[in-house]
Design a protein around this motif. Structure first.
Motif, PDB file in Angstrom:
ATOM      1  N   ASN A 174       0.832  -1.239   0.119  1.00 53.80           N
ATOM      2  CA  ASN A 174       0.027  -0.183  -0.045  1.00 53.80           C
ATOM      3  C   ASN A 174       0.897   1.318   0.042  1.00 53.80           C
ATOM      4  N   ILE A 175       1.892   1.243  -0.826  1.00 56.51           N
ATOM      5  CA  ILE A 175       2.796   2.134  -1.085  1.00 56.51           C
ATOM      6  C   ILE A 175       2.178   3.459  -1.938  1.00 56.51           C
ATOM      7  N   GLN A 176       1.955   4.690  -1.778  1.00 59.98           N
ATOM      8  CA  GLN A 176       1.684   5.732  -2.678  1.00 59.98           C
ATOM      9  C   GLN A 176       2.777   6.640  -2.800  1.00 59.98           C
ATOM     10  N   SER A 177       3.115   7.648  -1.991  1.00 59.88           N
ATOM     11  CA  SER A 177       4.281   8.483  -2.275  1.00 59.88           C
ATOM     12  C   SER A 177       5.613   7.888  -2.216  1.00 59.88           C
ATOM     13  N   ALA A 178       6.348   7.991  -2.866  1.00 60.67           N
ATOM     14  CA  ALA A 178       7.787   7.365  -2.886  1.00 60.67           C
ATOM     15  C   ALA A 178       8.920   8.332  -3.646  1.00 60.67           C
ATOM     16  N   ILE A 179      10.127   8.102  -3.073  1.00 59.72           N
ATOM     17  CA  ILE A 179      11.313   8.630  -3.856  1.00 59.72           C
ATOM     18  C   ILE A 179      12.473   7.708  -3.936  1.00 59.72           C
ATOM     19  N   LEU A 180      12.925   7.850  -5.258  1.00 61.26           N
ATOM     20  CA  LEU A 180      14.131   6.905  -5.412  1.00 61.26           C
ATOM     21  C   LEU A 180      15.286   7.831  -5.317  1.00 61.26           C
ATOM     22  N   TYR A 181      16.242   7.644  -4.474  1.00 62.06           N
ATOM     23  CA  TYR A 181      17.204   8.559  -4.033  1.00 62.06           C
ATOM     24  C   TYR A 181      18.607   7.725  -4.554  1.00 62.06           C
ATOM     25  N   PRO A 182      19.518   8.212  -5.252  1.00 62.65           N
ATOM     26  CA  PRO A 182      20.521   7.752  -5.791  1.00 62.65           C
ATOM     27  C   PRO A 182      21.771   7.687  -4.839  1.00 62.65           C
ATOM     28  N   ILE A 183      22.471   6.415  -4.757  1.00 62.81           N
ATOM     29  CA  ILE A 183      23.682   6.671  -3.855  1.00 62.81           C
ATOM     30  C   ILE A 183      24.814   6.643  -4.650  1.00 62.81           C
ATOM     31  N   ARG A 184      25.425   8.063  -4.821  1.00 63.00           N
ATOM     32  CA  ARG A 184      26.617   8.281  -5.684  1.00 63.00           C
ATOM     33  C   ARG A 184      27.847   8.226  -5.034  1.00 63.00           C
ATOM     34  N   ARG A 185      28.965   8.107  -5.812  1.00 61.40           N
ATOM     35  CA  ARG A 185      30.433   8.310  -5.278  1.00 61.40           C
ATOM     36  C   ARG A 185      31.017   8.865  -6.412  1.00 61.40           C
ATOM     37  N   LYS A 186      31.405  10.191  -6.348  1.00 66.39           N
ATOM     38  CA  LYS A 186      31.885  11.040  -7.394  1.00 66.39           C
ATOM     39  C   LYS A 186      30.894  11.001  -8.582  1.00 66.39           C
TER      40      LYS A 186
END
Length: 950
Positions: A120-132
């Protein structure tokens, strides 16, 4: 992004972020790091569903690293494949956060659509895990509400957090790859084969450090050696070697090469327990707080230190240090422990090598002293070399060479050497007891004292040893079997055992030093003659370069204290004809003497002054000889030594000063000291007389210049008034009528008043000026001033204006004040260009002072302004801008204003106009001027250029 039900304060969130970042930088297993991040995000943000995946580039899929769900976490599969154009691939490529309003209905969500419907997920954010510039993973934050958007602060928070997680993953990957390439067994096998062919300990340590560094690849590999007597570790071997540009203690420089045990006790105790010191992993062998100072000193964040033992004694430690947090493997720890024990096996052989090397160094020391005695004429350089090498060899703190004083008994120090924090020993040492004298005379070797407090030898010197802080020492007669005319003492601050090798070495060195004592005695006589010559040269230079009596007195007393090496020198002086004397200079370097600097001493009744005046030369005294009246201003121990002498020039000249030299009881005066004091006292007496006579003549000249200028101006005024009166009388003579007769009488009264005004000048101002206090309105003063200067203004066609908005009453010697103002205004007119402008400004500074300023467009030499404000050159024969008008007249006006309590100054404004500024006293508060000059306000010396615009 969702807001917390109870939002934490901004400061608390920053503190929490700092803690989690520190934990991530310390390293650890990847799953532990991910769990730390998930726990932090769940605490700080209102997202019930969290998921972290790492990108597998070879299979183009996301690998589950950790998750947080309200229910069963098995809803997430270990692997999620990426499809072209789906949300996860888009986030990986664009490397920016993607916000999804409703994940359940997002067409490009892929497998996440099914997961979102189940959770039952509505709002979501995909956040990148970056190095350089590369994305190595993703984090999904989901909520059951619709349309939640993250704030800028939350985005920054997550960006910093996930960036640190990416760096931790990267470091773990590098460490894993490096561990896969290590082969400790091969390194140990090669190292053992190399150590068989290496004889010297330092070479063995260098080989071990080099191979250890190549295997473990830390930032630095080192061997620290333990010094049990001084209780510290010192750096013996390091790889890579420090560069010359790097300096200890600087940012980016080499870490400290010394570790004090009291500053790193847990480190020391762990090594003594034959355990490894490990710092840098999640669970280090010691607490971070205990190791923090040591790690800061080493400039390291990770460390393995393994103890090196020999015969059950800790002799050192092998360490590898990293500049960044690091997870040490078990293989690395076992290798460090094995290699350190391998080094311990080589120590017995190394001890023999050290003994042989030390014997060779002792032979070089003795040989170097003998060579210096025969080749170097400077015996002090020989003793410097001997003291330095002998103290280094025995690890002692003090080296003293004592010479017997046959004239006064006891011993005196002819050479001393001590460390940078060592105390200075007394100059003289008392006589020895008969038992100690015979012991030193009959001894065939070195006298050892391991504890001064409990040893009965040399009891007469125990106080001196305690004052130096010496706890143990060696004493040797430079002529064994003969009277102890010369003694060598080496001392240590701690109680210690002196080895036989150290005693033998001192005995050998003492015999060599005995050969140069005769040279030293000859050199001392030459030095004393050199000091006398230097004193003569110094006195001549001071006489040539010093123009102030205070500077001469201060320099001479300090120079005398340095030459005679005494703690106190006092100069008492008085003026001719005065009944009371005072301390004009004092050099005091000890608290043993109490001297009242503010004392007023009666010349007729003080014993010190009278004894000095009655003695032709130097009179030696002790403090006990002084009566109570003199000891009220000069006191000290009863057996203290004094030398007093009057400063005499010629027999017919009256002395006006007495020089007093004070020394401790043990000081013995010689003929050299008397000759030196007599020479300096004579030079000081003649120099003081020369400066006093010069100052008196200069003062008389300045007073006569003022008197001459004032009388000249006064007679000019009389002349002008008489000229006007005669002209008016001549005009009246042509009109004989009643009105003319009345005016004739008026002119006679004016001339009579003029003559009356000259009476004070003729009666009181023969050879010096007289002050006559009067008052006048400021407006009247300005009107008279402008009327007198009007002819000059007309002649130069100047535009003149007076700026005055007050009608204050000015008090003082009005005749002189008016002459001074006329001099300034006339000078301004004379130097102004034709058609220029002159402004007179009046401004009340405070209740006591009025500032009258004159601005003009003329030109003045900068040297004239500088000398007027700062004074004439010290060289009275040098040309000065104040020797001739207009500088001479301005200097006279400046001096008169100072005498009357006011102030006068000239300066150049920013627009290059000349500013003449005078401070005049206001009558309401200037009555006190009759008894003494007023002090101008401090603010009046500030520039006033902003008040003098056109």
């Amino acid at each position: 992004m969702g807001q917390p039900h109870h939002p934490p304060p901004h400061e608390r969130r920053l503190v929490a972020l700092g803690r989690i970042l520190q934990a991530l930088r310390q390293g650890g297993a990847p799953d532990q790091l991910v769990q730390l991040v998930l726990d932090h995000v769940r605490t700080e943000f209102d997202y019930p569903i969290l998921w972290v995946g790492r990108y597998d580039q070879s299979n183009h899929q996301m690998l589950l690293q950790g998750s947080v769900v309200p229910g069963d976490s098995r809803v997430f599969r270990p692997k999620l494949s990426l499809s072209p154009g789906d949300l996860m691939e888009q986030a990986l490529i664009e490397q920016r956060p993607l916000i999804v309003v409703d994940l359940r209905q997002e067409p490009s969500a892929g497998e996440w659509t099914t997961i979102a419907q189940g959770l039952n997920i509505q709002s979501a954010i995909l956040y990148p895990i970056r190095r350089k510039d590369s994305c190595i993973g993703l984090m999904l934050l989901g909520a059951e509400r619709w349309g939640i958007t993250p704030s800028a602060e939350e985005r920054a928070h997550l960006s910093v957090l996930l960036g640190t997680l990416a760096e931790a993953w990267h470091q773990h990957d590098i460490e894993y790859q490096r561990q896969q390439q290590q082969h400790p067994d091969r390194v140990l096998e090669t190292l053992l084969q190399r150590l068989v062919h290496i004889e010297h300990l330092d070479e063995r340590l260098t080989a071990v450090v080099h191979d250890t560094h190549q295997l473990i690849q830390p930032s630095r590999s080192r061997v620290y050696w333990f010094e049990p007597r001084t209780n510290h570790f010192w750096l013996r071997v390091q790889y890579p070697k420090p560069t010359k540009q790097s300096r200890s203690g600087e940012p980016g420089g080499q870490p400290s090469a010394t570790i004090q045990v009291q500053e790193a006790r847990s480190f020391y105790q762990t090594l003594w327990a034959d355990q490894l010191v490990v710092v840098g992993e999640a669970h280090s062998s010691l607490k971070a707080g205990l190791m923090a100072p040591l790690m800061a000193q080493m400039q390291a964040q990770s460390l393995i230190a393994a103890p090196i033992f020999c015969r059950n004694e800790l002799v050192g430690a092998l360490s590898v240090e990293g500049d960044t947090p690091r997870l040490w493997s078990e293989a690395e720890k076992r290798y460090m422990q094995t290699v350190s024990r391998l080094l311990g096996l080589a120590m017995p052989v190394a001890a023999a090598d050290e003994l042989i090397a030390q014997t060779q160094r002792d032979q070089q020391l003795v040989g170097g002293i003998v060579h210096s005695i025969h080749s170097d004429a400077d015996w002090r350089k020989t003793l410097d070399l001997c003291a330095r090498q002998l103290c280094d060899r025995t690890d002692a703190h003090y080296f003293l060479l004592l010479l017997h004083d046959t004239e006064h008994g006891g011993y005196e120090i002819c050479y001393q050497s001590h460390g940078p924090t060592g105390r200075v020993p007394p100059l003289t040492w008392p006589s020895l007891d008969e038992v100690d004298w015979q012991m030193l005379e009959r001894s065939q070797g070195v006298i050892r004292i391991e504890d001064v407090e409990h040893d009965l030898k040399l009891m007469a010197w125990r106080g001196n040893f305690q004052a130096l802080g010496v706890q143990s020492l060696l004493v040797c007669n430079v002529s064994i079997g003969h009277a102890p005319e010369g003694l060598i003492i080496i001392g240590d601050k701690t109680c210690r055992h002196w080895s036989t090798a150290e005693c033998t070495l001192l005995e050998t060195v003492a015999q060599q030093i005995g050969l140069i004592l005769h040279q030293w005695q000859l050199q001392r006589q030459m030095d004393q003659q050199g000091h006398v010559y230097e004193a003569i040269q110094w006195g001549l230079r001071m006489l040539q370069r010093t123009f102030q009596p205070e500077q001469l007195d201060a320099a001479t007393t300090q120079h005398l204290a340095n030459l005679l090496q005494v703690p106190a020198v006092v100069l008492v002086s008085w003026a001719i004809g005065e009944d009371m004397a005072q301390l004009s200079q004092l050099v005091l370097q000890t608290k043993a003497f109490q001297i009242d600097e503010d004392a007023v001493i009666p010349v007729a009744s003080d014993a010190i002054i009278n004894w000095a005046l009655q003695t032709d030369g130097i009179l030696p005294l002790t403090m006990a000889d002084l009566p109570d009246l003199s000891r009220q201003w000069l006191s000290g121990p009863n057996d203290s030594n004094l030398l007093i002498t009057a400063l005499r020039t010629a027999p017919k000249h009256t002395p006006t000063a007495v020089l007093i030299v004070l020394a401790p009881p043990e000081r013995r005066w010689t003929e050299y000291h008397f000759n030196l004091l007599t020479l300096i006292a004579n030079q000081l007496a003649w120099a003081r007389r020369h400066l006093s006579l010069t100052a008196m003549l200069v003062t008389q000249r300045e007073k006569l210049e003022m008197l001459n200028w004032y009388k000249h101006r006064r007679f000019e005024e009389v002349y002008h008034q008489l000229e006007k009166g005669i002209q008016r009388l001549q005009a009246l003579g042509k009109k004989p009528d009643a009105l003319a007769s009345q005016r004739f009488q008026q002119i006679l009264r004016q001339l009579s008043s003029l003559l009356t005004s000259l009476n004070p000048l003729l009666q009181h101002e023969h050879w010096k000026l007289h002050t006559d206090y009067k008052t006048t309105p400021l407006i009247s003063l300005l009107n008279r001033l402008m009327e007198r200067v009007n002819p000059l203004i007309q002649a130069q066609q100047l535009w003149a204006k007076v700026h005055n908005e007050s009608n204050l009453i000015i008090g003082g010697d009005l005749i002189k004040i008016e002459f001074i103002l006329y001099e300034l205004l006339a000078s301004a007119c004379q130097r102004s260009p034709r058609g220029g402008r002159i402004d007179v400004w009046c401004r009340q500074v405070d209740r006591q002072w009025l500032e009258l300023s004159i601005t003009d467009d003329g030109k003045l030499p900068p040297t004239l302004i500088d000398e007027l404000n700062l004074g004439r050159p010290e060289d009275l024969l040098a040309p000065s801008a104040l020797d001739d008008p207009p500088g001479l007249h301005l200097a006279i006006c400046h001096g008169l204003m100072k005498q009357m309590g006011g102030d006068l100054s000239l300066s150049i404004l920013d627009d290059q106009r000349i500013l003449s500024r005078v401070l005049l006293p206001i009558a309401n508060n200037s009555r006190s001027h009759r008894s003494g000059p007023l002090s101008p306000p401090g603010s009046a010396s500030q520039p006033f250029s902003r008040h003098h615009g056109r």
